[in-house]
Structure formats: structure tokens, C-alpha cells
Design an enzyme around this catalytic site. Structure first.
Site, PDB file in Angstrom:
ATOM      1  N   THR A 198       0.867  -1.188   0.000  1.00 43.59           N
ATOM      2  CA  THR A 198       0.000   0.000   0.000  1.00 43.59           C
ATOM      3  C   THR A 198       0.900   1.233   0.000  1.00 43.59           C
ATOM      4  O   THR A 198       1.233   1.745  -1.058  1.00 43.59           O
ATOM      5  CB  THR A 198      -0.969   0.023   1.203  1.00 43.59           C
ATOM      6  OG1 THR A 198      -0.231  -0.169   2.408  1.00 43.59           O
ATOM      7  CG2 THR A 198      -2.018  -1.046   1.065  1.00 43.59           C
ATOM      8  N   LYS A 227       4.156  -6.977   3.945  1.00 41.29           N
ATOM      9  CA  LYS A 227       3.922  -5.577   3.592  1.00 41.29           C
ATOM     10  C   LYS A 227       3.701  -4.798   4.896  1.00 41.29           C
ATOM     11  O   LYS A 227       3.332  -5.371   5.930  1.00 41.29           O
ATOM     12  CB  LYS A 227       2.705  -5.411   2.696  1.00 41.29           C
ATOM     13  CG  LYS A 227       1.403  -5.683   3.391  1.00 41.29           C
ATOM     14  CD  LYS A 227       0.335  -4.614   3.184  1.00 41.29           C
ATOM     15  CE  LYS A 227       0.715  -3.274   3.738  1.00 41.29           C
ATOM     16  NZ  LYS A 227      -0.443  -2.442   4.100  1.00 41.29           N
ATOM     17  N   THR A 285      -0.769  -2.489  10.420  1.00 40.58           N
ATOM     18  CA  THR A 285      -1.108  -2.699   9.012  1.00 40.58           C
ATOM     19  C   THR A 285       0.081  -3.376   8.422  1.00 40.58           C
ATOM     20  O   THR A 285       0.909  -2.793   7.767  1.00 40.58           O
ATOM     21  CB  THR A 285      -1.471  -1.456   8.239  1.00 40.58           C
ATOM     22  OG1 THR A 285      -2.604  -0.901   8.863  1.00 40.58           O
ATOM     23  CG2 THR A 285      -1.848  -1.774   6.807  1.00 40.58           C
TER      24      THR A 285
END
EC number: 2.3.1.35
Lengths: 386, 386
Positions: free
Chosen positions: A139, A165, A176
Site C-alpha cells: 500500500t 507488507k 497494518t
């Protein structure tokens, strides 16, 4: 390893980049760690249910660009639907598929695009290319994160490969942060879970970028059993060490890619009363904005480090404490006359910094990883959605 | 109130500004709250001892420019020596003096300068001028912080006046909040302590600038008893309300003057299960770097607010939660179609922002105050080096 991966551009990411990853593999034991954030995303809630009922899986599907979080009943149905689509296409049970999402919170998935994207990704399934897969789940990451190694135990070769990620909203209990590690060893589910738990505590649960835990954090370890090597009580440590190596490399890449970060900082806490204390102390330093800005400013500011530790309200006797920045002893029960220019130069000239803190209270140690707090962090996060 | 204050320039601050404050007043009951940071400064340790043995005090001495923290035995002797000098000059017992310091950590006080400075401050004792006193305890504050009010209970007038400092840590290692509030009511020590505790929890203990607690934080309430008004169980609430007003105004000034802050943000948590939960939720939002940068960027990013709450791992059901930014309802069990432009304009055009979060779990509420995280915060804390 007989692992296939397919990626596609479903149009979930506004950038038009790859945003769907499907992976297909032989039915395998697995261990999955999911965020404890109580605003957990729909795929996390869905995977929790699967984890309860399903001992083996044979596929995963990941979308980036949309977290499917805070999306209520509809979100949950969409997560399940993603598993269904993959299962239909691969002709497996729906329960053999785990689902992951990362991206914006609070927006429903565009399911027509997702469905098309999954179909294309399945069509594109091919021998697993780590870098391509890692790219499809990015992202705000500035580089794809992947690592692989192999080892030999009892004369038998085995492999461990992983992708990850994450860059922002990074804090233990994961963030995240998504990570998928595959190995070909034969291993009991319970032994795999034990080894993974040990490893996750010292890696993905010991990193910090901004103290913010995410709604979607997930860490998956899959053991396909294709190798002749069987992991048992005798050789489990050797296997865990290799697993740790892969997880640590991936975790460090996440911190290194921390939003706006210019430095990866390794905080070694020594001689603590307990592992919990050592970890808490490392975390307290890692989370201090004053410490993180000082590191950005190449300032060997020991007051901010000790004060962050003091904030835990533990009965630590600071007249016994020793603190090193790199090789520079800068506090030893009291302020020390040290080569300040040398220490500043060390901070300026290195993108990987080591802090060593000796508490002299016991035998336990822990290492925590963090990054500095910079203008760029503020820029990225003040201007993300507007 | 028969309160005298004297200030002087002892030369502890490199700037040459006023850096000593002595206050002298009738023997009075008091309540003092001291930092729980286990790297507590020498004056904090000294005041803790005084608090144990002494019911009334009649003077305080404060120096700015040096925190007398992480200074070992010598620091403790110096803190005591400051009390001695004041006691000798005022002809009172040493135990009737509380000592406070704020400034650089890890440097011994220049006691010759301190002694001269105290002597001059005592010579300068005069009717208390709040603004002058507030200026003498400033370190990196951009404005002096003081507030006064008066009230009438049972037909009798009383007064409450206070000064505070806190905001910046532009000079490395400077980090402290000090507040001194004086009132003329007659009140039992135990009742004063109860009222002060109530007030401090909702004011100075409910503010955040950067999550970093200092080694020197102190909050003192003194009641001289000069007024005819006696506080008892019947009228204590009315008194506590006025005390709260003064403490809250001072606390909010500190947040407003937070390093690099452009916005004062008031977070009201409603309908929580308990006061502890309400406070924890407010604090979690207040400390989130992602929330604080979003506020700087005028971004009504509700995902970051809810996610910060989720990080507490409480079993909060987000399908019951309502969230307002200003008057804009932006989440109500699920994402709401709201006037985003209006909400952005609200954030852009106001320097005081209100967030209202309804948990719908109970009857408890709490308000927490914080500020945004800006480029200037990073600049202040990173760029002032060496």
C-alpha cells in the site's frame, strides 16, 4: 515448493497497480496470528472463524487498496464471498481459503471488480515469484518485502520463503502489517503453532513505527510438508531459528520502510528482571516521540531514553543503569563524560543504529525495533486522505 | 490573599531571563502531586519526604533552566539546600518549604548562582503578581500561564489564583509541567486533598502533548485559610467546581502551547462502562500519532480514531458507536454519508476542535485534551541539537 501465485489489477487501488494476490498450494497445516484490535476488519473476523474449524488450508487471497474494516455485516459477507470465489475457481472447500485485506478503512469493497480481479489472478497462477507477490500487496510501502533461506537438518534440506507488507500503523500485536511465510517441512500443527508464536513475539510483535496497531494485521505460517524433513522435539530449535531468521528479516524491512523513516533503530534491553520487563522497556523507548525525534536529529539525548523508561513507573534504580548508543557509553549510573562529537557522528553516518541498555536487575533480555520520527512522517499522515 | 512573590535572574538560564521564584505565605494546608516517573528529579524526591512529615507549608522555591534530575546524591543535597536557604532567609522551618526545578536533565545546579538568586528573590518579595511569577518559571513556553477567579459560597467570598508552566522541550531534555494554585478558603487537609485529587484527574492528568511524562511534573494546591469561608461536606462541591475551573484553564493553556501545536483538541468520551474506560479511550485517541497528524492535516479521518480505540482491546461493539467531529456525525455504527467538505472546513477554520465519541455502554464520561502533531513538533525536537 509447489506453491503458485497469481496477481491481477482489479482497480481497487486508485493508482491502478496490482491489488489482488491469490496463492494456491497443497493442503497444508498453518498457524495464523490476527490483530487484537477490537475494531478488527471483516477478513480478520472471517479468518478467526476458519481458524477455529479448519486444520489445513490450500489457498489464500489478498486484496490491497481497501481494508474491508468498519464495514459491518456487508463487509463480513464480502470477505466470505472472496473465499467462495477462490474456492469455486480452484475447486476446493471454501474453508480451505484464508482472506486478507489492507488499505482504506470504512469503504465497502467493489465486489464486481474484486470478483473479476480474483478470476484473472487465478488465471495467472504460476510458480511463486516472491517479488511480484510482494508488490501486489503493497500500500504505502516504498519497496517490496521478501526473503528466503534454506537449511539442512539431519542431512535433509528444507526451505522457508516469505513476503510481507507494512510501513505505517505499525505496532506490536501487529499492525497494518501482513506477512506470509511458507516452508516445506513436515510438522505437527501444534509444534508449528508453538514455533510460530515464539518467533512472532520476538519479530513482528517487537517492532514499532508509530505506536498504532491496525485493524488488519495478520501473520501466516504455512508448512506444506513436501520436504523429507520431519520436525520433532529434537530438531525443533534448529527449525525455529531459521523461521526466526526469515520473520526477523521481513519485520526489519517493515521498520526500515516505516513512514518517513531515515533510521532503523535496534534497542537491546539487557539484565531485566523478566522478559516482560525487558520487552516493556524496549517498547517504551521505541514509542517515545521525544526519543524518535532526537534520533532523527542525530542527538544522543540520553535523558529522553531514561525518562521514557521511568514513565513505566517500575522501581528501576537508575544509579545501576548503563546506556550505550553504538559503542559510546553515555550514562553509567550518572551522566558520563563521553565523546559527544563521536556519538553524533555515529548517529549521522549510520542508517542502522544500536542502543544497548543494561538494567542490572536480572537475566532477561529483549530486542525491540523502531524508526525515527521525521517531517516526512507528518507529511505522509497529514496528507493521506485529503 | 497575603501571598508574596519575588523573582530574580540567577543566571541558570543561558538566556539571562528570570529563573528563580520564591513565594512566601501564611502557614497553610496544602496538597501536592508529584510525577510518578521513576527517574524522578531530586526536588521531587525531596518534596515526597516533606509531604510525609509536614502538614503545613509557608514557602516554595522554584528554579527554571535546570531540572536537577538524574543528578544523584549531590542533586538531592542541592534540593535540600535550596529549602534551607529560603528557610533561613524567611526565618521558618526548612520543612515548611517545597522545592521545584525545571530545565535541563543531568547537570548539577550551579549552587553559588542559585544561592545568590534566592537571596535576591527574597529581597524582591512583594504582593503576588501572577504574570511576573508565571514568566519566571517559563522554559520554552511561548506565553506565561496564569488564571484567577473568585466565588461566593454561603454569602462569603473566596479567591483562587494559579500559575503554570509547560509546553516545550526545545532545549534537549527539558520537559515539565508545574502548576501552583492558591486559595484563601479554610479547609481540612484531608478535604483539600480529596478535592485536589478529583480536580487533578480531570485536568492536569487528562492532557497530552506528546505522550511523554516528565521527571519533574508537580502540581500544588495551597489553602491559606484567610477567608471567612469554611469548606465542609455541604459546600465542598461548589468549591471543587471553582478549583476545577482554575486548574482546567491552566491545563488547557499548556496543551494550547504544546510544541508546534496549531490546534487544541477536546475529546469527549460519553456513555462508557466506567470512568476508567472513558479516560483510557480518551487517552488512546489523544496519544495516537496517526490521529494527531490527521488533525494537523484537517482530515476528518474517523478510521484512525476508532482504530486507536480498538487498540485498547476492550470488547467495544463498534456497531453501537457514534462519532462526531464538531457538529458533524461521521460514524454511527457504520460509515455515514456526511458533509465531508463541511467537516474539513470546520477543522481548517478552528483552533479549538471538539470530538464527541458515544460508546453506548454505560453512564460514564471523560474529557481528554490534546494537540495536533506538526512539522514544527519534529523541528523543535529534532533540530535543536548539539
Amino acid at each position: 515448493m509447489d506453491i503458485k501465485a497469481g496477481i491481477s489489477k482489479a482497480g481497487i487501488k486508485p493508482s491502478g497497480d496490482y491489488d489482488i494476490l491469490v496463492m494456491s498450494f497443497p493442503s497444508s497445516v498453518y498457524s495464523v496470528f490476527l490483530t487484537q484490535n477490537s475494531l478488527s476488519a471483516a477478513p480478520v473476523q472471517y479468518d478467526r472463524m476458519v481458524r477455529e474449524i479448519q486444520d489445513e488450508i490450500s489457498a489464500i487471497v489478498v486484496n490491497s487498496g481497501n481494508a474491508n474494516a468498519a464495514t459491518g455485516e456487508e463487509g463480513l459477507r464480502n470477505a466470505e464471498r472472496m473465499a467462495e470465489i477462490v474456492a469455486d475457481l480452484l475447486d476446493i472447500d471454501k474453508e480451505e481459503v484464508l482472506v486478507f485485506s489492507t488499505g482504506v478503512i470504512g469503504v465497502q469493497l467493489p465486489m464486481d471488480k474484486v470478483e473479476k480481479g480474483i478470476k484473472e489472478a487465478v488465471k495467472n497462477l504460476e510458480r511463486w515469484d516472491l517479488e511480484r507477490s510482494a508488490r501486489a500487496i503493497m500500500t504505502t510501502d516504498s519497496f517490496p518485502k521478501f526473503y528466503q533461506t534454506s537449511g539442512m537438518i539431519d542431512g535433509k534440506t528444507f526451505h522457508i520463503k516469505g513476503i510481507a507488507k507494512g510501513a505505517g500503523m505499525i505496532h506490536p500485536n501487529m499492525a497494518t502489517m501482513l506477512a506470509y511465510i511458507f516452508t516445506d517441512v513436515k510438522i505437527d500443527k501444534s509444534l508449528l503453532e508453538k514455533a510460530s508464536k515464539l518467533v512472532v513475539e520476538r519479530t513482528f510483535n517487537s517492532i514499532d513505527v508509530d505506536g498504532c496497531e491496525s485493524t488488519n494485521d495478520s501473520f501466516l505460517v504455512v508448512a506444506t510438508g513436501e520436504s523429507d524433513l520431519e520436525i520433532n522435539d529434537k530438531n525443533k530449535i534448529e527449525f525455529a531459528k531459521k523461521l526466526y531468521e526469515v520473520a526477523l528479516q521481513l519485520a526489519k524491512m517493515i521498520v526500515k520502510d516505516g513512514e518517513g523513516a531515515t533510521k532503523l533503530i535496534q534497542i537491546n534491553v539487557h539484565n531485566a528482571e523478566s522478559k516482560e520487563e525487558a520487552k516493556e522497556v524496549g517498547q517504551a523507548i521505541a514509542r517515545s516521540n521525544l526519543f524518535k525525534t532526537a534520533m532523527f536529529g542525530n542527538d544522543p539525548n540520553w535523558g529522553r531514553i531514561l525518562s521514557a523508561v521511568g514513565q513505566l513507573h517500575r522501581d528501576i534504580d537508575f544509579s545501576n543503569v548503563k546506556l550505550y548508543i553504538g559503542d559510546y557509553l553515555i550514562y553509567s549510573g550518572e551522566p558520563v563524560d563521553y565523546d559527544r562529537e563521536g556519538a553524533v557522528r555515529y548517529l549521522k553516518e549510520n542508517s542502522e543504529i544500536t542502543i544497548d541498555l543494561y538494567l542490572e536487575r536480572g537475566e532477561s533480555e529483549w530486542t525491540y525495533y523502531t524508526c525515527d520520527l521525521t517531517y516526512r512522517y507528518v507529511e505522509i499522515n497529514a496528507e493521506y486522505t485529503t
